[in-house]
Motif scaffolding. Structure first.
Motif: not given
Length: 310
Positions: A262-275
Motif C-alpha cells: 500500500m505504501q509503495k502504491d502511495g497510500f498513507i495509512i492514517a490508522g489500523v484498527i483491530s483486536s
C-alpha cells in the motif's frame, strides 16, 4: 449498823453488781451471736448473688469472644479468598497479554483463566473497555481530516466484524457451561459488531477511504462480500484477502507485506484498527494503531473453530 452488817451489805452489793454484769454480758453475747448469724446470712445472699452475676457476665463475655473470633476468622478467610482471586485475575490478565503477543493456542491457557475470561465479560468490564477504546478512536479521527486525493486511508480488520460460525459458539457455550454464562458471549460479540459498525459509518461519513483486511483466502471472497453487505457494510475502497501464495504465510508477515505494498502504491495509512496483535505488529503500520480490547475467550473460540468447517 455494825461492822458485820456493813460488810454483808457490801458483799451483797458486789454480788448483785456482778450478776447484773454477767447478765448483761450474756445478753450482749446472745445479741452479738444473733446479730452475727443474721449478718452472715445476708452476706451469703449477697455473695451468692454476686457469684451468679459474675458467672453470667463471664458466660456473656465468653459468647461475645467466641462470636468475635468466628467473625474475625470469617473476615480473614474472606480477605484471603479475595486476595487470591485478585492475584489469579492479575496473573490471567498478564497471561492473556502474553498469549495475544505470541499467538498461543487454546490448550495453552490455564483452566482457571477461562473462568476469569467469562467473568470479564459477565460483569461488564469488557463492554466498558470496548466503549472507552472506541471513544479514543472516534476522538482521534474527528480531530483530523483525510487528504482529498483519496490516498489517506484507514485499515479495518473485518475478521472483527464478521460473526463467528454459530457452530463455534455452540461448542464454546458447551465448554463454558460450567461457568453459567448463557448468552453473555453472544452479547459481547453483538456489542463489538455494533460499535465497530458505528465507527465504520462515522469514518465513512467523514470521508475516510476504508480498506478492509481479512485473514481468509480470496476463494471465500464472494461469501465474505455477501456477509458484509447483509450486515450493512458497503462503500469500502478495497477488500484485501489472502492469495493462494499467502495461505500458509504467517498472518503477521501477510499483513506486513500488504501494508508495504500500500505504501509503495502511495497510500498513507492514517490508522489500523483491530483486536488482534498480528494485524498491529510489524513494519509499515502508519500513523496510529488502535487495539480493541479482547477477552481470552476469543482465542478459545478461534481454536474451536479450526475443527469446524466454514
Amino acid at each position: 449498823m455494825s461492822a458485820y452488817a456493813h460488810q454483808m451489805e457490801r458483799e451483797y452489793s458486789a454480788r448483785s453488781l456482778s450478776n447484773r454484769e454477767n447478765s448483761g454480758t450474756e445478753m450482749g453475747s446472745r445479741y452479738v451471736m444473733e446479730s452475727g448469724f443474721y449478718m452472715t446470712s445476708f452476706a451469703a445472699t449477697i455473695f451468692i448473688a454476686g457469684l451468679v452475676t459474675v458467672g453470667v457476665l463471664l458466660i456473656t463475655l465468653l459468647i461475645a469472644l467466641t462470636v468475635m473470633l468466628q467473625s474475625c476468622q470469617s473476615k480473614s478467610s474472606g480477605v484471603v479468598e479475595i486476595q487470591k482471586a485478585s492475584d489469579d485475575y492479575n496473573d490471567c490478565k498478564m497471561f492473556a497479554l502474553y498469549a495475544e503477543l505470541n499467538g498461543l493456542e487454546a490448550d495453552e491457557f490455564p483452566s482457571i483463566c477461562r473462568a476469569f475470561a467469562i467473568q470479564y465479560i459477565r460483569v461488564g468490564q469488557y463492554a466498558r473497555d470496548l466503549n472507552a477504546t472506541m471513544q479514543v478512536v472516534e476522538n482521534y479521527f474527528s480531530s483530523i481530516m483525510p487528504l482529498k486525493n483519496g490516498l489517506d486511508v484507514v485499515l479495518i480488520d473485518i475478521d472483527d466484524i464478521l460473526s463467528s460460525n454459530p457452530h463455534h459458539t455452540n461448542l464454546l457455550m458447551h465448554r463454558f457451561g460450567q461457568f453459567d454464562c448463557s448468552g453473555c458471549i453472544e452479547e459481547a460479540k453483538h456489542l463489538k459488531h455494533l460499535l465497530i459498525f458505528r465507527l465504520y459509518m462515522k469514518l465513512q461519513a467523514s470521508g475516510w477511504p476504508l480498506i478492509l483486511l481479512s485473514r481468509k483466502s480470496w476463494r471465500q471472497q464472494n461469501a465474505t462480500v455477501g456477509h458484509l453487505i447483509s450486515a450493512g457494510y458497503s462503500g469500502w475502497t478495497s477488500l484485501i484477502m489472502r492469495s493462494d501464495d499467502e495461505v500458509h504465510v504467517d498472518s503477521c508477515e501477510y499483513f506486513s507485506r500488504r501494508r508495504a505494498g500500500m505504501q509503495k502504491d502511495g497510500f498513507i495509512i492514517a490508522g489500523v484498527i483491530s483486536s488482534r496483535m498480528d494485524a498491529l505488529t510489524g513494519p509499515y503500520l502508519g500513523k496510529r494503531i488502535f487495539k480493541l480490547p479482547n477477552a481470552v475467550y476469543y482465542n478459545l473460540d478461534r481454536q474451536i473453530g479450526k475443527s469446524v468447517p466454514e
